[in-house]
Design a protein around this motif. Sequence first.
Motif, PDB file in Angstrom:
ATOM      1  N   ARG A  37       0.888  -1.535   0.217  1.00  7.46           N
ATOM      2  CA  ARG A  37      -0.338  -0.209   0.073  1.00  7.46           C
ATOM      3  C   ARG A  37       1.059   1.684   0.271  1.00  7.46           C
ATOM      4  N   ALA A  38       2.063   0.706   0.530  1.00  3.49           N
ATOM      5  CA  ALA A  38       2.875   2.619   1.279  1.00  3.49           C
ATOM      6  C   ALA A  38       3.456   2.733  -0.700  1.00  3.49           C
ATOM      7  N   PHE A  39       4.207   1.261  -1.186  1.00  6.75           N
ATOM      8  CA  PHE A  39       4.708   1.687  -2.486  1.00  6.75           C
ATOM      9  C   PHE A  39       3.534   2.170  -4.068  1.00  6.75           C
ATOM     10  N   GLU A  40       2.283   1.530  -3.536  1.00  6.65           N
ATOM     11  CA  GLU A  40       1.715   2.112  -4.407  1.00  6.65           C
ATOM     12  C   GLU A  40       0.736   3.426  -4.611  1.00  6.65           C
ATOM     13  N   ALA A  41       1.348   4.004  -2.741  1.00  4.66           N
ATOM     14  CA  ALA A  41       0.514   6.042  -2.851  1.00  4.66           C
ATOM     15  C   ALA A  41       1.991   6.358  -3.646  1.00  4.66           C
ATOM     16  N   THR A  42       3.264   5.781  -2.693  1.00  8.36           N
ATOM     17  CA  THR A  42       3.871   6.743  -3.524  1.00  8.36           C
ATOM     18  C   THR A  42       4.191   6.425  -5.469  1.00  8.36           C
ATOM     19  N   LEU A  43       4.058   4.889  -5.846  1.00 10.42           N
ATOM     20  CA  LEU A  43       3.789   5.359  -6.979  1.00 10.42           C
ATOM     21  C   LEU A  43       2.795   6.078  -8.201  1.00 10.42           C
ATOM     22  N   ALA A  44       1.825   6.256  -7.082  1.00  8.70           N
ATOM     23  CA  ALA A  44       0.510   7.638  -7.657  1.00  8.70           C
ATOM     24  C   ALA A  44       1.145   8.821  -7.404  1.00  8.70           C
ATOM     25  N   LEU A  45       1.712   9.174  -6.138  1.00 10.65           N
ATOM     26  CA  LEU A  45       2.498  11.072  -6.768  1.00 10.65           C
ATOM     27  C   LEU A  45       3.669  10.888  -7.034  1.00 10.65           C
ATOM     28  N   LYS A  46       4.002   9.820  -7.970  1.00 14.85           N
ATOM     29  CA  LYS A  46       5.929  10.055  -8.349  1.00 14.85           C
ATOM     30  C   LYS A  46       5.330  10.686 -10.228  1.00 14.85           C
ATOM     31  N   ARG A  47       4.155   9.147 -10.290  1.00 13.19           N
ATOM     32  CA  ARG A  47       3.248   9.552 -11.196  1.00 13.19           C
ATOM     33  C   ARG A  47       2.874  11.154 -11.676  1.00 13.19           C
ATOM     34  N   ARG A  48       2.002  11.697 -11.053  1.00 16.26           N
ATOM     35  CA  ARG A  48       1.850  12.967 -10.934  1.00 16.26           C
ATOM     36  C   ARG A  48       2.389  13.675 -10.413  1.00 16.26           C
ATOM     37  N   TYR A  49       3.238  13.453  -9.714  1.00 13.52           N
ATOM     38  CA  TYR A  49       4.577  15.028  -9.316  1.00 13.52           C
ATOM     39  C   TYR A  49       5.511  15.126 -10.497  1.00 13.52           C
ATOM     40  N   TRP A  50       6.096  13.275 -10.437  1.00 14.49           N
ATOM     41  CA  TRP A  50       7.707  13.610 -11.588  1.00 14.49           C
ATOM     42  C   TRP A  50       7.610  12.471 -12.449  1.00 14.49           C
ATOM     43  N   SER A  51       6.710  12.557 -13.201  1.00 16.37           N
ATOM     44  CA  SER A  51       6.586  12.031 -14.421  1.00 16.37           C
ATOM     45  C   SER A  51       7.804  12.042 -15.044  1.00 16.37           C
ATOM     46  N   TYR A  52       8.284  12.736 -15.595  1.00 15.43           N
ATOM     47  CA  TYR A  52       9.551  13.165 -16.119  1.00 15.43           C
ATOM     48  C   TYR A  52      10.372  11.896 -15.454  1.00 15.43           C
ATOM     49  N   ASP A  53      10.605  11.376 -14.286  1.00 13.04           N
ATOM     50  CA  ASP A  53      12.062  10.933 -13.886  1.00 13.04           C
ATOM     51  C   ASP A  53      11.230   9.377 -13.531  1.00 13.04           C
ATOM     52  N   GLU A  54      11.470   8.785 -15.049  1.00 14.39           N
ATOM     53  CA  GLU A  54      11.706   7.554 -15.152  1.00 14.39           C
ATOM     54  C   GLU A  54      12.147   5.909 -14.078  1.00 14.39           C
ATOM     55  N   GLY A  55      13.248   7.168 -14.087  1.00 13.58           N
ATOM     56  CA  GLY A  55      14.356   5.788 -13.287  1.00 13.58           C
ATOM     57  C   GLY A  55      13.290   6.488 -11.351  1.00 13.58           C
ATOM     58  N   SER A  56      12.920   7.059 -10.750  1.00 16.41           N
ATOM     59  CA  SER A  56      12.369   6.505  -9.775  1.00 16.41           C
ATOM     60  C   SER A  56      11.174   6.285  -9.829  1.00 16.41           C
ATOM     61  N   ILE A  57      10.749   6.258 -10.899  1.00 16.38           N
ATOM     62  CA  ILE A  57       9.261   5.657 -11.852  1.00 16.38           C
ATOM     63  C   ILE A  57       9.975   4.285 -11.029  1.00 16.38           C
ATOM     64  N   LEU A  58      10.555   3.796 -12.201  1.00 16.00           N
ATOM     65  CA  LEU A  58      11.371   2.535 -12.314  1.00 16.00           C
ATOM     66  C   LEU A  58      11.096   2.183 -11.374  1.00 16.00           C
ATOM     67  N   GLY A  59      11.923   2.172 -10.380  1.00 12.67           N
ATOM     68  CA  GLY A  59      12.789   2.111  -8.926  1.00 12.67           C
ATOM     69  C   GLY A  59      11.003   1.385  -7.969  1.00 12.67           C
ATOM     70  N   THR A  60       9.929   2.528  -8.072  1.00 12.60           N
ATOM     71  CA  THR A  60       9.403   2.176  -7.765  1.00 12.60           C
ATOM     72  C   THR A  60       8.597   0.669  -8.047  1.00 12.60           C
ATOM     73  N   GLN A  61       8.471   0.720  -9.032  1.00 13.38           N
ATOM     74  CA  GLN A  61       7.687  -0.149  -9.299  1.00 13.38           C
ATOM     75  C   GLN A  61       8.334  -2.032  -9.417  1.00 13.38           C
ATOM     76  N   GLY A  62       9.800  -1.385  -9.077  1.00 12.29           N
ATOM     77  CA  GLY A  62      10.380  -3.128  -9.042  1.00 12.29           C
ATOM     78  C   GLY A  62      10.462  -3.188  -7.057  1.00 12.29           C
ATOM     79  N   SER A  63      10.005  -2.645  -6.572  1.00 11.19           N
ATOM     80  CA  SER A  63      10.054  -2.231  -4.898  1.00 11.19           C
ATOM     81  C   SER A  63       8.265  -3.029  -5.032  1.00 11.19           C
ATOM     82  N   LEU A  64       7.465  -2.713  -5.738  1.00  5.11           N
ATOM     83  CA  LEU A  64       6.114  -3.327  -5.842  1.00  5.11           C
ATOM     84  C   LEU A  64       6.095  -4.806  -6.429  1.00  5.11           C
ATOM     85  N   ALA A  65       6.809  -4.589  -6.859  1.00  2.01           N
ATOM     86  CA  ALA A  65       7.010  -6.451  -7.486  1.00  2.01           C
ATOM     87  C   ALA A  65       7.326  -7.765  -6.892  1.00  2.01           C
TER      88      ALA A  65
END
Length: 88
Positions: A37-65
């Motif tokens: 749940r924490a990683f899902e919330a983090t991912l949603a916030l990153k997509r909203r505010y830092w959609s340009y930071d693909e590396g950060s988004i991929l890292g969070t997706q790795g944590s979700l995986a």
Amino acid sequence: KTYLGRPVADPDRFRIFSMGILGAALLESSRCEEALRAFEATLALKRRYWSYDEGSILGTQGSLATCFAHLGRLDEALVLRRLIYARR
């Protein structure tokens, strides 16, 4: 907005960082449902505010995986890992 010539920090940046740290701590403590749940919330916030930071988004997706794998949701973990590796 600036303060003494410096840009004011994005107020949500600290929330995003905190959620990621919380997720990592929960995962390390084997509290995978809560970490998910924490990683899902983090991912949603990153997509909203830092959609340009693909590396950060991929890292969070790795944590979700990783959470999915620990929870026995191996099909979801595999799909997400493949998506991550295809985008790197």
